[in-house]
Design an enzyme around this catalytic site. Structure first.
Site, PDB file in Angstrom:
ATOM      1  N   GLY A 254       5.349  -5.639   5.992  1.00 48.44           N
ATOM      2  CA  GLY A 254       5.036  -6.192   4.669  1.00 48.44           C
ATOM      3  C   GLY A 254       4.126  -5.305   3.827  1.00 48.44           C
TER       4      GLY A 254
ATOM      5  CG  ASP B 105       1.942   1.185  -5.164  1.00 49.80           C
ATOM      6  OD1 ASP B 105       2.036   0.035  -5.609  1.00 49.80           O
ATOM      7  OD2 ASP B 105       1.012   1.565  -4.433  1.00 49.80           O
TER       8      ASP B 105
ATOM      9  CD  GLU C  58       4.514  -2.863  -4.214  1.00 54.00           C
ATOM     10  OE1 GLU C  58       5.003  -3.775  -4.879  1.00 54.00           O
ATOM     11  OE2 GLU C  58       3.316  -2.830  -3.901  1.00 54.00           O
TER      12      GLU C  58
ATOM     13  N   GLY D   4      -1.530  -5.387   2.572  1.00 56.68           N
ATOM     14  CA  GLY D   4      -1.472  -6.488   3.540  1.00 56.68           C
ATOM     15  C   GLY D   4      -1.931  -7.789   2.901  1.00 56.68           C
TER      16      GLY D   4
ATOM     17  N   GLY E 202      -5.978  -2.783  -2.672  1.00 54.60           N
ATOM     18  CA  GLY E 202      -5.789  -3.922  -1.758  1.00 54.60           C
ATOM     19  C   GLY E 202      -7.036  -4.775  -1.641  1.00 54.60           C
TER      20      GLY E 202
ATOM     21  CB  VAL F 215      -0.113 -11.013  -1.952  1.00 51.72           C
ATOM     22  CG1 VAL F 215      -1.447 -11.223  -2.648  1.00 51.72           C
ATOM     23  CG2 VAL F 215       0.026  -9.571  -1.480  1.00 51.72           C
TER      24      VAL F 215
ATOM     25  CE  LYS G 123      -1.723   0.211  -5.246  1.00 55.86           C
ATOM     26  NZ  LYS G 123      -1.312   0.407  -3.850  1.00 55.86           N
TER      27      LYS G 123
HETATM   28  N1  HSE Z   1       2.778  -1.139  -1.463  1.00 55.72           N
HETATM   29  C1  HSE Z   1       1.399  -1.116  -1.755  1.00 55.72           C
HETATM   30  C2  HSE Z   1       0.719  -0.149  -0.803  1.00 55.72           C
HETATM   31  C3  HSE Z   1       0.845  -2.503  -1.594  1.00 55.72           C
HETATM   32  O1  HSE Z   1       1.336   0.190   0.201  1.00 55.72           O
HETATM   33  O2  HSE Z   1      -0.407   0.276  -1.066  1.00 55.72           O
HETATM   34  C4  HSE Z   1      -0.574  -2.652  -2.043  1.00 55.72           C
HETATM   35  O3  HSE Z   1      -0.699  -2.351  -3.395  1.00 55.72           O
END
Ligand code: HSE
Length: 442
Positions: A245, A259, A248, A360, A192, A86, A263
């Protein structure tokens, strides 16, 4: 040190004189101050000067052009903490812009390819009075937490993509931003490249938000889509997601749903003006999914997605993260790859959905950039001005569930979410094979 100067000029012609005759000198001087906040209120115009940048709502056109020139002459200096997927994408996106520029990068190793200052000493960045925004894309709790607190205390705005950090220290970070009079933005932390948090906060200004929900993890959506489409196995999918990529550094957060849960915390907090605790939200990930589950879902005409959901009903907030089976033709089921799709429901304006790349470099870097531009244009310090601590209460949330324990698979009748999780728990805590998925009603 004075933190604010208010100049009140009642008469428009005096304002014109002021603006053309001495403003250049006056503003140039102010550019050398840390935390210079100047608000001019002439009779027909409002001009906001903020750390060398202007936001104008002005009937005086020539003066507006002046402001534009002034702003371009002084791009906002940014210090970038973290130069991973990022960070690199964000850096590239800033190249060639006239309103902002990365002037320092915090990096453990030398980066001779970068034309800006590269340092491994964060104190150097904090002491640098020319830095207006600190962008944190390092991830993790420490030292990111220490760095962003120090940056705010030094009067620098903070833009972060770190959902773990903002979730863990939500109340405290908001309070610190308020005390220091700086902006704290974290749009890239959820969705994202989708401007989800900004849209949510705008919607929450207009209507009572009664629900938020969606696919908010790109990695697991990439994996579930690939497993649904081609029957590729779980381990191969995870390796691919990491190589690209998306995942995490530690994939546990993605595949166990943590994750997505972070969110959801940010989404629920903004939607409901609340502060909810991550640990109170029931969470089931996808790490125990097996090939036979996909076969069973195919026969049911369903597609599995890792789905987050929070609702507010009569002052109570329910929230959970759970694999969910959607009818194969539904928009959620058709959101594939790292795509995210997230929906808010307003009591009066109904449902609004947002979709796009959820992970991404460039999509996430674009959200970081958009926060920086918002800061320059004088957006409020955080997305909500007030919030109230709330406990999660899942007693009213219910549905039918697909539950596989050992060799037995059942589709339950309507039960509460708490009961469904309780049924899966004995096997889960012993490490025995178990998978739980909510069945979305058509
Ligand atoms: N690892 C997270 C995902 C990255 O796959 O959504 C973006 O927050």
């Amino acid at each position: 040190v004075a933190r604010a100067l208010i100049v009140h000029i009642k008469n428009t012609s005096a304002f014109r004189f002021f603006s053309f005759a001495i403003s250049k000198y006056f503003f140039d001087c102010l550019l050398h101050f840390d935390n210079a906040h100047v608000i001019l209120f002439p009779s027909k115009s409002q001009v906001f000067f903020y750390r060398g940048h202007f936001r104008a709502n002005c009937t005086n056109r020539p003066y507006l052009a002046d402001l534009q020139r002034e702003r371009q002459a002084h791009p906002m200096n940014i210090a970038l903490l973290g130069f991973g997927t990022v960070g690199k994408a964000f850096y590239e996106l800033t190249l060639g812009r006239s309103d902002l520029r990365v002037t320092s990068v915090l990096s453990r190793r030398p980066r001779p390819e970068l034309p800006c200052t590269v340092t491994n000493d964060f104190d150097e960045i904090v002491r640098d009075r020319s830095v207006g925004i600190v962008v944190e894309v390092m991830g993790g709790l420490e030292p990111a937490y220490r760095y962003i607190c120090a940056a705010m205390r030094a009067g620098k705005h903070v833009v972060t993509a770190n959902k773990q950090l903002v979730c863990a220290h939500y109340d405290e970070l908001l309070e610190l931003a308020r005390e220091c009079g700086v902006s704290l933005r974290c749009t890239a932390a959820a969705g994202g490249g989708i401007p989800w948090l900004t849209s949510l906060s705008r919607a929450a200004r207009l209507d009572e938000i009664t629900a938020v929900g969606g696919i908010l993890n790109g990695t697991t959506n990439y994996m579930l889509s690939a497993m649904t489409a081609s029957g590729v196995d779980y381990t191969t999918c995870l390796r691919e997601a990491q190589a690209l990529g998306y995942a995490e550094a530690d994939p546990t957060a993605d595949v166990e749903g943590y994750d997505a849960r972070r969110k959801l915390v940010l989404s629920a907090n903004l939607a409901f003006g609340a502060s909810v605790r991550e640990e109170e939200i029931l969470c089931f990930g996808i790490s125990s999914v097996e090939e036979k589950d996909f076969t069973a879902w195919r026969e049911l005409g369903r597609v599995c997605k890792l789905f987050v959901r929070a609702e507010r009903h009569e002052g109570r907030i329910s929230a959970f993260v759970c694999p969910t089976l959607f009818p194969a033709a539904s928009p959620v089921a058709q959101t594939n790859g790292t795509g995210n799709l997230v929906t808010l429901r307003g009591a009066r304006f109904g449902e609004l959905s947002f979709s796009g790349a959820g992970a991404g470099g460039y999509p996430t870097g674009s959200s970081v950039l958009s926060d920086c531009v918002d800061v320059i244009e004088g957006c409020p310090s955080f997305y909500v001005s007030r919030h109230e601590a709330k406990h999660i209460d899942n007693s009213a949330a219910a549905g039918r569930f697909y539950l596989r324990t050992g060799s037995e698979t059942v589709c339950t009748g309507p039960i509460t979410v708490a009961e469904a999780f309780a049924r899966a728990e004995p096997a889960r805590s012993c490490g025995e094979p178990v998978f739980l998925a909510r069945i979305e009603e058509e």
